[in-house]
Motif scaffolding. Structure first.
Motif, PDB file in Angstrom:
ATOM      1  N   ASN A  24      -5.909 -16.714  -8.787  1.00 25.75           N
ATOM      2  CA  ASN A  24      -7.120 -17.372  -8.280  1.00 25.75           C
ATOM      3  C   ASN A  24      -7.528 -16.864  -6.906  1.00 25.75           C
ATOM      4  N   GLY A  25      -6.717 -15.972  -6.320  1.00 27.57           N
ATOM      5  CA  GLY A  25      -7.059 -15.397  -5.026  1.00 27.57           C
ATOM      6  C   GLY A  25      -6.429 -16.113  -3.858  1.00 27.57           C
ATOM      7  N   GLY A  26      -5.831 -17.280  -4.083  1.00 30.24           N
ATOM      8  CA  GLY A  26      -5.227 -18.019  -2.985  1.00 30.24           C
ATOM      9  C   GLY A  26      -3.713 -17.898  -2.937  1.00 30.24           C
ATOM     10  N   GLU A  27      -3.125 -17.149  -3.847  1.00 29.70           N
ATOM     11  CA  GLU A  27      -1.667 -17.045  -3.907  1.00 29.70           C
ATOM     12  C   GLU A  27      -1.122 -16.133  -2.803  1.00 29.70           C
ATOM     13  N   VAL A  28       0.100 -16.412  -2.413  1.00 31.75           N
ATOM     14  CA  VAL A  28       0.847 -15.466  -1.577  1.00 31.75           C
ATOM     15  C   VAL A  28       1.445 -14.426  -2.519  1.00 31.75           C
ATOM     16  N   LEU A  29       1.076 -13.177  -2.351  1.00 35.41           N
ATOM     17  CA  LEU A  29       1.539 -12.133  -3.264  1.00 35.41           C
ATOM     18  C   LEU A  29       2.487 -11.140  -2.608  1.00 35.41           C
ATOM     19  N   PHE A  30       2.208 -10.744  -1.367  1.00 30.32           N
ATOM     20  CA  PHE A  30       2.943  -9.642  -0.752  1.00 30.32           C
ATOM     21  C   PHE A  30       3.556 -10.054   0.578  1.00 30.32           C
ATOM     22  N   GLY A  31       4.646  -9.373   0.917  1.00 29.22           N
ATOM     23  CA  GLY A  31       5.198  -9.560   2.252  1.00 29.22           C
ATOM     24  C   GLY A  31       4.207  -9.113   3.306  1.00 29.22           C
ATOM     25  N   SER A  32       3.518  -7.991   3.050  1.00 29.62           N
ATOM     26  CA  SER A  32       2.503  -7.496   3.968  1.00 29.62           C
ATOM     27  C   SER A  32       1.502  -6.647   3.190  1.00 29.62           C
ATOM     28  N   ARG A  33       0.256  -6.686   3.626  1.00 27.90           N
ATOM     29  CA  ARG A  33      -0.780  -5.826   3.072  1.00 27.90           C
ATOM     30  C   ARG A  33      -1.103  -4.669   4.020  1.00 27.90           C
ATOM     31  N   ARG A  34      -0.369  -4.571   5.113  1.00 27.56           N
ATOM     32  CA  ARG A  34      -0.642  -3.544   6.121  1.00 27.56           C
ATOM     33  C   ARG A  34       0.252  -2.335   5.892  1.00 27.56           C
ATOM     34  N   PHE A  35      -0.373  -1.213   5.636  1.00 33.37           N
ATOM     35  CA  PHE A  35       0.383   0.022   5.463  1.00 33.37           C
ATOM     36  C   PHE A  35       1.160   0.331   6.743  1.00 33.37           C
ATOM     37  N   GLY A  36       2.429   0.628   6.596  1.00 35.16           N
ATOM     38  CA  GLY A  36       3.304   0.862   7.736  1.00 35.16           C
ATOM     39  C   GLY A  36       4.323  -0.240   7.923  1.00 35.16           C
ATOM     40  N   ALA A  37       4.042  -1.440   7.409  1.00 36.12           N
ATOM     41  CA  ALA A  37       5.009  -2.535   7.487  1.00 36.12           C
ATOM     42  C   ALA A  37       6.135  -2.303   6.484  1.00 36.12           C
ATOM     43  N   ALA A  38       7.327  -2.775   6.827  1.00 36.89           N
ATOM     44  CA  ALA A  38       8.486  -2.540   5.964  1.00 36.89           C
ATOM     45  C   ALA A  38       8.316  -3.160   4.587  1.00 36.89           C
ATOM     46  N   ASP A  39       7.648  -4.314   4.521  1.00 35.05           N
ATOM     47  CA  ASP A  39       7.472  -5.009   3.247  1.00 35.05           C
ATOM     48  C   ASP A  39       6.064  -4.805   2.691  1.00 35.05           C
ATOM     49  N   TYR A  40       5.463  -3.672   2.993  1.00 36.52           N
ATOM     50  CA  TYR A  40       4.127  -3.347   2.497  1.00 36.52           C
ATOM     51  C   TYR A  40       4.102  -3.350   0.979  1.00 36.52           C
ATOM     52  N   ALA A  41       3.214  -4.139   0.404  1.00 33.20           N
ATOM     53  CA  ALA A  41       2.995  -4.240  -1.045  1.00 33.20           C
ATOM     54  C   ALA A  41       4.223  -4.721  -1.812  1.00 33.20           C
ATOM     55  N   GLN A  42       5.229  -5.233  -1.121  1.00 32.02           N
ATOM     56  CA  GLN A  42       6.405  -5.776  -1.794  1.00 32.02           C
ATOM     57  C   GLN A  42       6.111  -7.221  -2.207  1.00 32.02           C
ATOM     58  N   ILE A  43       6.427  -7.563  -3.442  1.00 34.35           N
ATOM     59  CA  ILE A  43       6.159  -8.909  -3.928  1.00 34.35           C
ATOM     60  C   ILE A  43       6.966  -9.922  -3.126  1.00 34.35           C
ATOM     61  N   ALA A  44       6.279 -10.938  -2.599  1.00 34.01           N
ATOM     62  CA  ALA A  44       6.929 -11.963  -1.788  1.00 34.01           C
ATOM     63  C   ALA A  44       7.704 -12.934  -2.671  1.00 34.01           C
TER      64      ALA A  44
END
Length: 496
Positions: free
Chosen positions: A424-444
């Motif tokens: 629905n767009g309101g979920e927490v999905l990723f540790g970070s969406r910022r490229f360069g962060a250690a948890d970039y695009a990693q499922i939270a």
């Protein structure tokens, strides 16, 4: 540890900050413990008289935290002026530094600074918050601010410095020192090294051009002709190729082939607008493997620093097969009469600056396998498995194709979703969406279960699905429940 006798855990200790995955902090890098043991005194004995070694023996066994505490302790000795001199004090610090501290644990293991072929030892490196003014630290060669990613040499100008460091990511996606057997098996016809600007002479229409190190390179020419060309980095290296304007590959034959392997393309420093890698002419196949086309979004350490712009991939000609694997990409699109007949993306991350589209593919078919898309997509025909699309997906031909074991934004137009999770767009999905962060695009861990365990294998959906994180964690929890001593609870730390 009291209470663990007979359990096999008698040598257990709580993990120290430098022993677990996480950002390198300035206080941890600067954490130093000094103990003048007999072994340390034996190291110093060849350079000091026996009388002075006897003076140092008065401090034997004392635990001194930080160079300041060590200096203050030496000031009480009769030959204090000698012991606290820059050269001798440096030798004492080197001999007395204990392995169980942050400085010894991180230098040179996680942070290696090489000057003129020699690695700086821990006693020559200090941690500091580096601002506009240079720190005053006698006896040190380099000051490092790991939280801002800054390094400053103290004293004379450096001679051929080199810094090796570790940047975390959840898995081997994008350019990095990952094993790449295909690249190792190729024989280079032309090599580039040392960080000198890449010139037109380095781009042969055929053969293998290999970058042999992880230096930063400026791409000089605006275009290169391709017949059957391979650009790659040497296995284990991750060069950074920059340019301040668009770069174009031009197909020199109707059946041209281009392979990019292990390269990171970024925007040159000081250039604030996105740039594009353009494909012109007719290609039979274009392949990108373990590449990073900087998706942008990273920000410099200074307050108010602008975000770095993205590198786009734009097709202005015709590409029969565009294959992307194990890569991190900015937006992919066509322009004018450009066309991609078949776009195949697997085990990759795509990100578009809002509100742009990560994929714009008005014709042909798009195949997504174990891929994370940060942004919306607009494609003609879609075949997707274990793909996570964090944005609206608009598929023109929804009567063909499939979308299985994936996750998508509600309101998307997709072909026959099967065993998939609507967002629905309101979920927490990723540790970070910022490229360069250690948890970039990693499922939270707070992400919906259908995302964390929604793949056909029970793993997470998206670029890191192949790592089988969820099944492995479930197995580890079960094993820990079987073998943990009574009264202890396991605590699991993710790699990033």
């Amino acid at each position: 540890v009291q209470g663990l006798a007979g359990t096999g855990f008698s040598d257990w200790h709580a993990a120290d900050p430098w022993e677990v995955p996480g950002p390198m902090l300035c206080r941890v890098l600067g954490h130093a413990i000094y103990i003048l043991s007999e072994a340390a005194l034996a190291t110093l004995a060849p350079t000091m008289s026996a009388a002075r070694i006897d003076q140092l023996r008065r401090l034997r066994g004392h635990r001194l935290e930080g160079p300041g505490a060590l200096r203050r302790a030496l000031m009480f000795l009769p030959d204090a002026a000698y012991f606290t001199g820059t050269t001798v004090f440096g030798r004492i610090r080197a001999a007395a530094l204990r392995a169980e501290c942050g400085k010894a644990g991180l230098i040179p293991g996680s942070l290696r600074i090489t000057e003129a072929g020699a690695v700086l030892p821990p006693e020559r490196v200090t941690a500091a918050h580096l601002g506009a003014t240079a720190p005053s630290a006698s006896g040190y060669r380099a000051a490092v601010d790991p939280e801002q990613g800054r390094l400053r040499f103290l004293g004379a100008a450096p001679v051929t410095p080199r810094v090796d460091y570790a940047a975390a990511l959840a898995g081997p996606v994008g350019a990095g020192p990952w094993p790449r057997p295909a690249a190792a098996a190729r024989v280079a016809t032309r090599s580039v090294s040392g960080g000198a600007p890449i010139t037109a002479a380095d781009f042969a229409p055929q053969g293998v051009m290999e970058v042999t190190d992880s230096a930063t390179y400026a791409i000089g020419p605006a275009q290169a002709t391709v017949h059957a060309s391979i650009w790659q980095s040497r296995e284990g290296q991750r060069p950074y190729l920059t340019r301040g304007a668009d770069f174009t590959f031009i197909a020199g034959t109707p059946e041209a082939e281009l392979t990019l392997d292990g390269l990171w393309f970024g925007v040159a420093m000081g250039h604030g607008a996105p740039i594009a890698i353009r494909l012109r002419g007719s290609y039979r196949r274009v392949s990108l493997t373990h590449c990073t086309l900087d998706p942008g979004g990273a920000r410099g350490p200074e307050p108010g620093a602008p975000t770095l712009p993205a590198v786009q991939l734009i097709v202005a000609g015709e590409v029969d097969r565009l294959e992307i694997a194990d890569s991190i990409m900015g937006p992919i699109s066509t322009t004018g009469t450009g066309q991609i007949n078949r776009l195949s993306i697997r085990d990759s991350i795509l990100q578009a600056p809002a509100p742009g589209a990560a994929i714009t593919q008005p014709a042909g078919e798009t195949i997504l396998a174990r891929t994370t898309v940060l942004g919306r997509i607009a494609v003609h025909r879609l075949y997707a498995t274990e793909a996570l699309i964090d944005g609206l997906a608009e598929v023109r031909d929804a009567q063909a194709g499939c979308f299985r074991f994936g996750a998508y934004r509600g309101g998307s137009r997709l072909p026959r979703p099967y065993q998939s999770q609507a967002l629905n767009g309101g979920e927490v999905l990723f540790g970070s969406r910022r490229f360069g962060a250690a948890d970039y695009a990693q499922i939270a861990l707070a992400a919906p279960r259908g995302v964390r365990e929604g793949a056909e294998s029970g793993s997470e959906i998206g670029a890191f699905s192949g790592l089988m994180g969820a099944p492995r964690l479930a197995g580890l929890r079960a094993k820990a429940a079987e073998v943990m001593p009574f009264g202890l609870q396991p605590f699991f730390i993710a790699e990033t």
